[in-house]
Design an enzyme around this catalytic site. Structure first.
Site, PDB file in Angstrom:
ATOM      1  N   TYR A  63      66.042  21.016  55.971  1.00 30.32           N
ATOM      2  CA  TYR A  63      66.857  22.246  55.919  1.00 30.32           C
ATOM      3  C   TYR A  63      67.536  22.512  57.254  1.00 30.32           C
ATOM      4  O   TYR A  63      68.584  23.153  57.302  1.00 30.32           O
ATOM      5  CB  TYR A  63      66.019  23.446  55.468  1.00 30.32           C
TER       6      TYR A  63
ATOM      7  N   ARG B  56      61.545   0.724  51.647  1.00 28.71           N
ATOM      8  CA  ARG B  56      61.027   0.140  52.878  1.00 28.71           C
ATOM      9  C   ARG B  56      60.458  -1.252  52.629  1.00 28.71           C
ATOM     10  O   ARG B  56      59.367  -1.562  53.084  1.00 28.71           O
ATOM     11  CB  ARG B  56      59.939   1.040  53.469  1.00 28.71           C
TER      12      ARG B  56
ATOM     13  N   HIS C 214      67.785   9.433  46.694  1.00 31.03           N
ATOM     14  CA  HIS C 214      67.799  10.905  46.827  1.00 31.03           C
ATOM     15  C   HIS C 214      68.365  11.339  48.172  1.00 31.03           C
ATOM     16  O   HIS C 214      69.256  12.188  48.248  1.00 31.03           O
ATOM     17  CB  HIS C 214      66.372  11.443  46.650  1.00 31.03           C
TER      18      HIS C 214
HETATM   19 FE1  HAS Z   1      64.333  15.929  49.677  1.00 33.25          FE
HETATM   20  C1  HAS Z   1      62.115  13.330  50.148  1.00 33.25           C
HETATM   21  C2  HAS Z   1      62.180  17.373  47.426  1.00 33.25           C
HETATM   22  C3  HAS Z   1      66.375  18.717  49.429  1.00 33.25           C
HETATM   23  C4  HAS Z   1      66.081  14.885  52.440  1.00 33.25           C
HETATM   24  N1  HAS Z   1      64.149  14.392  51.019  1.00 33.25           N
HETATM   25  C5  HAS Z   1      63.188  13.418  51.037  1.00 33.25           C
HETATM   26  C6  HAS Z   1      63.416  12.506  52.125  1.00 33.25           C
HETATM   27  C7  HAS Z   1      64.530  12.974  52.796  1.00 33.25           C
HETATM   28  C8  HAS Z   1      64.978  14.158  52.082  1.00 33.25           C
HETATM   29  C9  HAS Z   1      65.143  12.378  54.052  1.00 33.25           C
HETATM   30  O1  HAS Z   1      59.259  17.069  46.595  1.00 33.25           O
HETATM   31  C10 HAS Z   1      62.615  11.249  52.440  1.00 33.25           C
HETATM   32  C11 HAS Z   1      61.492  11.453  53.368  1.00 33.25           C
HETATM   33  C12 HAS Z   1      60.784  10.149  53.592  1.00 33.25           C
HETATM   34  O2  HAS Z   1      61.318   9.295  54.345  1.00 33.25           O
HETATM   35  O3  HAS Z   1      59.716   9.931  53.005  1.00 33.25           O
HETATM   36  N2  HAS Z   1      64.312  17.687  48.577  1.00 33.25           N
HETATM   37  C13 HAS Z   1      63.353  18.064  47.718  1.00 33.25           C
HETATM   38  C14 HAS Z   1      63.702  19.348  47.106  1.00 33.25           C
HETATM   39  C15 HAS Z   1      64.902  19.724  47.677  1.00 33.25           C
HETATM   40  C16 HAS Z   1      65.262  18.678  48.605  1.00 33.25           C
HETATM   41  C17 HAS Z   1      62.920  20.118  46.088  1.00 33.25           C
HETATM   42  N3  HAS Z   1      65.947  16.639  50.697  1.00 33.25           N
HETATM   43  C18 HAS Z   1      66.619  17.813  50.452  1.00 33.25           C
HETATM   44  C19 HAS Z   1      67.660  18.002  51.438  1.00 33.25           C
HETATM   45  C20 HAS Z   1      67.585  16.913  52.300  1.00 33.25           C
HETATM   46  C21 HAS Z   1      66.498  16.080  51.820  1.00 33.25           C
HETATM   47  C22 HAS Z   1      68.588  19.181  51.496  1.00 33.25           C
HETATM   48  C23 HAS Z   1      68.385  16.587  53.509  1.00 33.25           C
HETATM   49  C24 HAS Z   1      69.441  17.231  53.943  1.00 33.25           C
HETATM   50  N4  HAS Z   1      62.528  15.425  48.906  1.00 33.25           N
HETATM   51  C25 HAS Z   1      61.795  16.174  48.044  1.00 33.25           C
HETATM   52  C26 HAS Z   1      60.487  15.531  47.808  1.00 33.25           C
HETATM   53  C27 HAS Z   1      60.466  14.378  48.599  1.00 33.25           C
HETATM   54  C28 HAS Z   1      61.755  14.346  49.273  1.00 33.25           C
HETATM   55  C29 HAS Z   1      59.397  15.982  46.938  1.00 33.25           C
HETATM   56  C30 HAS Z   1      59.318  13.361  48.722  1.00 33.25           C
HETATM   57  C31 HAS Z   1      59.508  12.266  47.789  1.00 33.25           C
HETATM   58  C32 HAS Z   1      58.463  11.213  47.896  1.00 33.25           C
HETATM   59  O4  HAS Z   1      57.791  10.971  46.872  1.00 33.25           O
HETATM   60  O5  HAS Z   1      58.276  10.614  48.980  1.00 33.25           O
HETATM   61  C33 HAS Z   1      65.633  21.031  47.389  1.00 33.25           C
HETATM   62  O6  HAS Z   1      65.854  21.711  48.594  1.00 33.25           O
HETATM   63  C34 HAS Z   1      66.919  20.804  46.672  1.00 33.25           C
HETATM   64  C35 HAS Z   1      67.574  22.109  46.242  1.00 33.25           C
HETATM   65  C36 HAS Z   1      69.024  21.882  45.920  1.00 33.25           C
HETATM   66  C37 HAS Z   1      69.655  22.300  44.842  1.00 33.25           C
HETATM   67  C38 HAS Z   1      71.101  21.949  44.647  1.00 33.25           C
HETATM   68  C39 HAS Z   1      72.046  23.106  44.967  1.00 33.25           C
HETATM   69  C40 HAS Z   1      73.471  22.652  44.909  1.00 33.25           C
HETATM   70  C41 HAS Z   1      74.455  23.072  45.745  1.00 33.25           C
HETATM   71  C42 HAS Z   1      75.832  22.472  45.619  1.00 33.25           C
HETATM   72  C43 HAS Z   1      76.670  23.265  44.664  1.00 33.25           C
HETATM   73  C44 HAS Z   1      77.975  22.586  44.508  1.00 33.25           C
HETATM   74  C45 HAS Z   1      79.132  23.213  44.269  1.00 33.25           C
HETATM   75  C46 HAS Z   1      80.355  22.372  44.170  1.00 33.25           C
HETATM   76  C47 HAS Z   1      79.255  24.679  44.148  1.00 33.25           C
HETATM   77  C48 HAS Z   1      68.969  23.107  43.791  1.00 33.25           C
HETATM   78  C49 HAS Z   1      74.232  24.119  46.778  1.00 33.25           C
HETATM   79  C50 HAS Z   1      81.253  22.764  43.032  1.00 33.25           C
HETATM   80  C51 HAS Z   1      82.276  21.715  42.943  1.00 33.25           C
HETATM   81  C52 HAS Z   1      83.529  21.923  42.500  1.00 33.25           C
HETATM   82  C53 HAS Z   1      84.489  20.757  42.410  1.00 33.25           C
HETATM   83  C54 HAS Z   1      84.037  23.205  42.087  1.00 33.25           C
HETATM   84  C1  HEM Z   2      67.380   4.109  54.664  1.00 36.19           C
HETATM   85  C2  HEM Z   2      71.726   2.289  53.448  1.00 36.19           C
HETATM   86  C3  HEM Z   2      73.919   5.909  55.851  1.00 36.19           C
HETATM   87  C4  HEM Z   2      69.607   7.939  56.680  1.00 36.19           C
HETATM   88  C5  HEM Z   2      68.372   3.356  54.069  1.00 36.19           C
HETATM   89  C6  HEM Z   2      68.146   2.306  53.081  1.00 36.19           C
HETATM   90  C7  HEM Z   2      69.358   1.794  52.749  1.00 36.19           C
HETATM   91  C8  HEM Z   2      70.361   2.514  53.503  1.00 36.19           C
HETATM   92  C9  HEM Z   2      69.624   0.678  51.757  1.00 36.19           C
HETATM   93  C10 HEM Z   2      66.790   1.967  52.479  1.00 36.19           C
HETATM   94  C11 HEM Z   2      66.048   0.964  53.233  1.00 36.19           C
HETATM   95  C12 HEM Z   2      64.638   0.777  52.751  1.00 36.19           C
HETATM   96  O1  HEM Z   2      64.037   1.666  52.142  1.00 36.19           O
HETATM   97  O2  HEM Z   2      64.118  -0.322  53.002  1.00 36.19           O
HETATM   98  C13 HEM Z   2      72.702   3.092  54.042  1.00 36.19           C
HETATM   99  C14 HEM Z   2      74.129   2.833  53.999  1.00 36.19           C
HETATM  100  C15 HEM Z   2      74.735   3.848  54.678  1.00 36.19           C
HETATM  101  C16 HEM Z   2      73.697   4.747  55.147  1.00 36.19           C
HETATM  102  C17 HEM Z   2      74.794   1.671  53.287  1.00 36.19           C
HETATM  103  C18 HEM Z   2      76.208   4.082  54.947  1.00 36.19           C
HETATM  104  C19 HEM Z   2      76.924   3.278  55.653  1.00 36.19           C
HETATM  105  C20 HEM Z   2      72.947   6.836  56.195  1.00 36.19           C
HETATM  106  C21 HEM Z   2      73.196   8.136  56.732  1.00 36.19           C
HETATM  107  C22 HEM Z   2      71.980   8.706  56.954  1.00 36.19           C
HETATM  108  C23 HEM Z   2      70.966   7.745  56.563  1.00 36.19           C
HETATM  109  C24 HEM Z   2      74.567   8.724  56.996  1.00 36.19           C
HETATM  110  C25 HEM Z   2      71.643  10.064  57.497  1.00 36.19           C
HETATM  111  C26 HEM Z   2      72.420  10.832  58.169  1.00 36.19           C
HETATM  112  C27 HEM Z   2      68.643   7.040  56.286  1.00 36.19           C
HETATM  113  C28 HEM Z   2      67.219   7.253  56.457  1.00 36.19           C
HETATM  114  C29 HEM Z   2      66.570   6.125  55.885  1.00 36.19           C
HETATM  115  C30 HEM Z   2      67.615   5.283  55.362  1.00 36.19           C
HETATM  116  C31 HEM Z   2      66.555   8.462  57.100  1.00 36.19           C
HETATM  117  C32 HEM Z   2      65.071   5.909  55.761  1.00 36.19           C
HETATM  118  C33 HEM Z   2      64.528   4.967  56.758  1.00 36.19           C
HETATM  119  C34 HEM Z   2      63.071   4.713  56.492  1.00 36.19           C
HETATM  120  O3  HEM Z   2      62.653   4.631  55.333  1.00 36.19           O
HETATM  121  O4  HEM Z   2      62.346   4.606  57.481  1.00 36.19           O
HETATM  122  N1  HEM Z   2      69.740   3.460  54.293  1.00 36.19           N
HETATM  123  N2  HEM Z   2      72.485   4.244  54.754  1.00 36.19           N
HETATM  124  N3  HEM Z   2      71.590   6.627  56.096  1.00 36.19           N
HETATM  125  N4  HEM Z   2      68.845   5.848  55.631  1.00 36.19           N
HETATM  126 FE1  HEM Z   2      70.660   5.037  55.213  1.00 36.19          FE
END
Ligand code: HAS
Ligand code: HEM
Ligand code: CU
Length: 573
Positions: A242, A453, A389
């Site tokens: 966040y 990974r 995701h």
């Molecule tokens: Fe996540 C794992 C659950 C949000 C990033 N998340 C990750 C990891 C990352 C990450 C980096 O519960 C991997 C960590 C790792 O290396 O192990 N995540 C959530 C949930 C939300 C969520 C419930 N995640 C994010 C955000 C991230 C992020 C934000 C980065 C910026 N996530 C998880 C969980 C894991 C997880 C488990 C662990 C999984 C595992 O098994 O290891 C919520 O905050 C999401 C709420 C969002 C919404 C969507 C609202 C939509 C909006 C856009 C509206 C669009 C409009 C456009 C209006 C309900 C605000 C209209 C378009 C027109 C053209 C008009």
């Molecule tokens: C991991 C591709 C850009 C953040 C990975 C993995 C792939 C990938 C394939 C998974 C590797 C694995 O699980 O073994 C790409 C490509 C990108 C891109 C093609 C665009 C050129 C980004 C950007 C961000 C990001 C913009 C964040 C700002 C991460 C993180 C991991 C990851 C945090 C996890 C590393 C880990 O598991 O330790 N990426 N990525 N990536 N990427 Fe990217």
């Protein structure tokens, strides 16, 4: 006189021309450092995408000179993109905005000191990373053991971000003292709430790194407790997402509507969303640890429900952001239930990048709810679904928004003109398209059980991977790497050529696109709505956040402390 977001208060020194110039320069330094880190990180991404396309490039002699293994590359990719890029951009962005919004002069010596400290931390951590002495992935999971230099550098970087937090909270408090009874302006409100949230969130990581990892890697303790380390890591590791998202929300709420020709929906609702993030972002970390042993199910379930609760302010944001885009499109003559979408200014690169970032987040957020559900988590945990995701959350919702912001912020800071706006527009579409393909390929592979990974393309794992019959999603993933590479080339061409071009305009001729609100909060607290009054005391809300975190983490951490395990370190790669 300078154009400012709010009238200067008599008791406080406002931003004079010299300070403003200096502040803009600092903000530019933060942003450029951030995007340099992203450049390196993003060059490694496509190689990983090829891995998930079944193509192993890690044996090429030229590449072997630069990185020793898949995992060194993956560590660099995760650290540079997710930790360095975000933190530097956000620190500049969320210092600049409140200083302008309040028109209060920050102590510029302190601000530069903070930037230099953060950069010193980065350079310190970079040495062992590049020398393959800290291949511990961006989550630093022990018993993987890295050089103490890496942990110290990382700690200094995080500490520097807390100094920015302190400075911004300080600016806000001095404004409050000089303006008793006034409602905090909404851009400042969002920034201060985010910084306070980050301060509570960072505690876990600080304790882990300073109390466990640094002494252990220095050889002062005979081992480290992986479970406690992971728990402290996710105390910070969930809310850090966040910390990456809310600065993008600031743009979606406060600037994008104006850029699109419309208004923010409601200042009160915006404040409610940020107040909720402040209170509910941290006490949810166990949703990363459903598979961890020795954590009671009761606490996992409690963290699960709190996770669903913290999705609510994002849902509020979805509707309110959609409302302000609709307001803009209708003001531009849009009609129909969905037909108005065509009337958004799709020719504007900054707007397009951000709207596409929002679209990606609809899918990213939905996937997050799946991850958080204990019934689904075992299917997706540790599979390729998870990188799927987070590349449409942090990799697109955040990154593409920051790219879009750069398209107006660089001209605003420097007086230079955006180089080739059509190229900028193309880069946004290529990034969005690439990440959508990537997400499709990776989510799909994850459902089939392909692990994350994992160097699945390497000979040792190739047979198992091939037997999974994943031809189509593998192809999609490999292609997405190429598309994203093109996107990066386009984007960096625009950014670098813009930065290298001569200064042509008065920077202020590109103003901060602050939006008006359809439903404003008002100026005086006493006349404001109940919602505005209740959300004003951010320090009290921070206190509530701390209490909640102690309540839901105390009983989880206490038994781990009582039963501390000394596990020796390992170096695998
Ligand atoms: Fe996540 C794992 C659950 C949000 C990033 N998340 C990750 C990891 C990352 C990450 C980096 O519960 C991997 C960590 C790792 O290396 O192990 N995540 C959530 C949930 C939300 C969520 C419930 N995640 C994010 C955000 C991230 C992020 C934000 C980065 C910026 N996530 C998880 C969980 C894991 C997880 C488990 C662990 C999984 C595992 O098994 O290891 C919520 O905050 C999401 C709420 C969002 C919404 C969507 C609202 C939509 C909006 C856009 C509206 C669009 C409009 C456009 C209006 C309900 C605000 C209209 C378009 C027109 C053209 C008009
Ligand atoms: C991991 C591709 C850009 C953040 C990975 C993995 C792939 C990938 C394939 C998974 C590797 C694995 O699980 O073994 C790409 C490509 C990108 C891109 C093609 C665009 C050129 C980004 C950007 C961000 C990001 C913009 C964040 C700002 C991460 C993180 C991991 C990851 C945090 C996890 C590393 C880990 O598991 O330790 N990426 N990525 N990536 N990427 Fe990217
Ligand atoms: Cu999380």
């Amino acid at each position: 006189a300078l154009p400012s977001q709010s009238a200067p208060s008599p008791a406080l020194p406002g931003l004079d021309t010299a300070t403003l110039t200096n502040l803009k320069k600092l903000t530019q330094y933060y942003a450029v450092t951030a995007f340099l880190a992203l450049l390196i990180g993003v060059l490694l991404g496509p190689l990983q995408a090829l891995n998930y396309g079944g193509v192993n490039v890690y044996e090429f002699p030229l590449l072997k000179v630069l990185i020793k293994s898949y995992y060194q590359g993956l560590t660099l990719h995760g650290v540079l993109n997710a930790l360095v890029f975000t933190q530097f951009f956000i620190s500049g962005w969320m210092l600049y905005l409140p200083a302008r919004d309040l028109n209060v002069r920050p102590n510029m010596r302190f601000a530069w000191f903070t930037y230099l400290t953060m950069t010193a931390g980065l350079l310190t951590a970079a040495v062992p990373l590049l020398m393959n002495n800290a291949t511990v992935l961006y989550t630093f999971y022990p018993p993987l053991e890295g050089s103490p230099v890496f942990y110290i550098g990382a700690a200094v970087m995080v500490a520097a971000s807390l100094l920015v937090a302190g400075q911004v909270v300080g600016l806000w408090l001095s404004w409050k003292r000089a303006n008793p009874g006034r409602v905090t302006p909404v851009v400042t409100y969002m920034s201060v709430a985010t910084w306070l949230m980050w301060a509570v969130a960072a505690l876990g990581l600080v304790v882990e790194v300073v109390g466990m990892l640094i002494p252990w890697s220095l050889g002062l303790t005979r081992g480290v407790d992986p479970l406690l380390a992971r728990t402290l890591f996710w105390w910070t590791g969930h809310p850090i997402v966040y910390f990456w998202l809310l600065p993008a929300y600031i743009s979606w709420y406060a600037f994008l509507p104006r850029q699109a020709g419309g208004r923010m929906a409601s200042e009160g609702l915006t404040r409610l969303a940020f107040a909720m993030f402040l209170v509910f972002s941290v006490p949810v970390g166990l949703h990363h640890q459903y598979a961890d042993p020795n954590v009671q199910n009761t606490w996992k379930v409690i963290h699960m429900f709190l996770t669903f609760l913290v999705a609510v302010p994002s849902l509020l944001t979805a509707f309110s952001a959609a409302a302000s885009l609709e307001d803009a499109a209708r003001a531009r003559g849009g009609r129909g239930v969905v037909g108005w979408v065509r009337r958004l200014p799709w020719g504007n690169a900054s707007v397009t990048a951000q709207v596409l970032a929002m679209v990606s987040f609809i899918f990213g957020g939905a996937g997050g709810i799946v991850n958080a559900s204990m019934a689904f988590a075992p299917v997706v945990h540790n599979t390729a679904w998870i990188p799927g995701h987070f590349h449409i959350t942090v990799g697109t919702a955040t990154t593409l928004t920051f790219m879009g912001v750069m398209f107006w912020l660089v001209p605003h800071l420097t007086g230079k003109r955006l180089f080739a706006p059509r190229l900028a527009l193309a880069s946004a579409w290529w990034w969005f398209g690439g990440m959508m393909l990537f997400a499709l390929g990776m989510h799909w592979q994850g459902l089939a059980g392909v692990p994350r990974r994992a160097q699945v393309s390497a000979s040792a794992q190739q047979a198992a991977y091939d037997s999974m019959n994943m031809a189509l999603p593998k192809l999609l993933t490999a292609i997405s790497g190429g598309v994203l590479f093109v996107a990066a080339v386009l984007f960096y061409t625009v950014l670098i050529r813009t930065l290298l071009s001569p200064r042509l305009d008065d920077p202020e001729s590109t103003p901060i696109p602050t939006s008006e609100a359809i439903s404003p909060a008002g100026q005086n607290l006493r006349e404001a709505s109940l919602l505005v009054r209740r959300t004003e005391p951010l320090l009290a809300l921070t206190f509530a956040a701390l209490i909640l975190v102690i309540l839901v983490y105390g009983p989880v951490i206490a038994p781990m402390l009582a039963n501390y395990q000394f596990i020796p370190g390992q170096r695998l790669w």
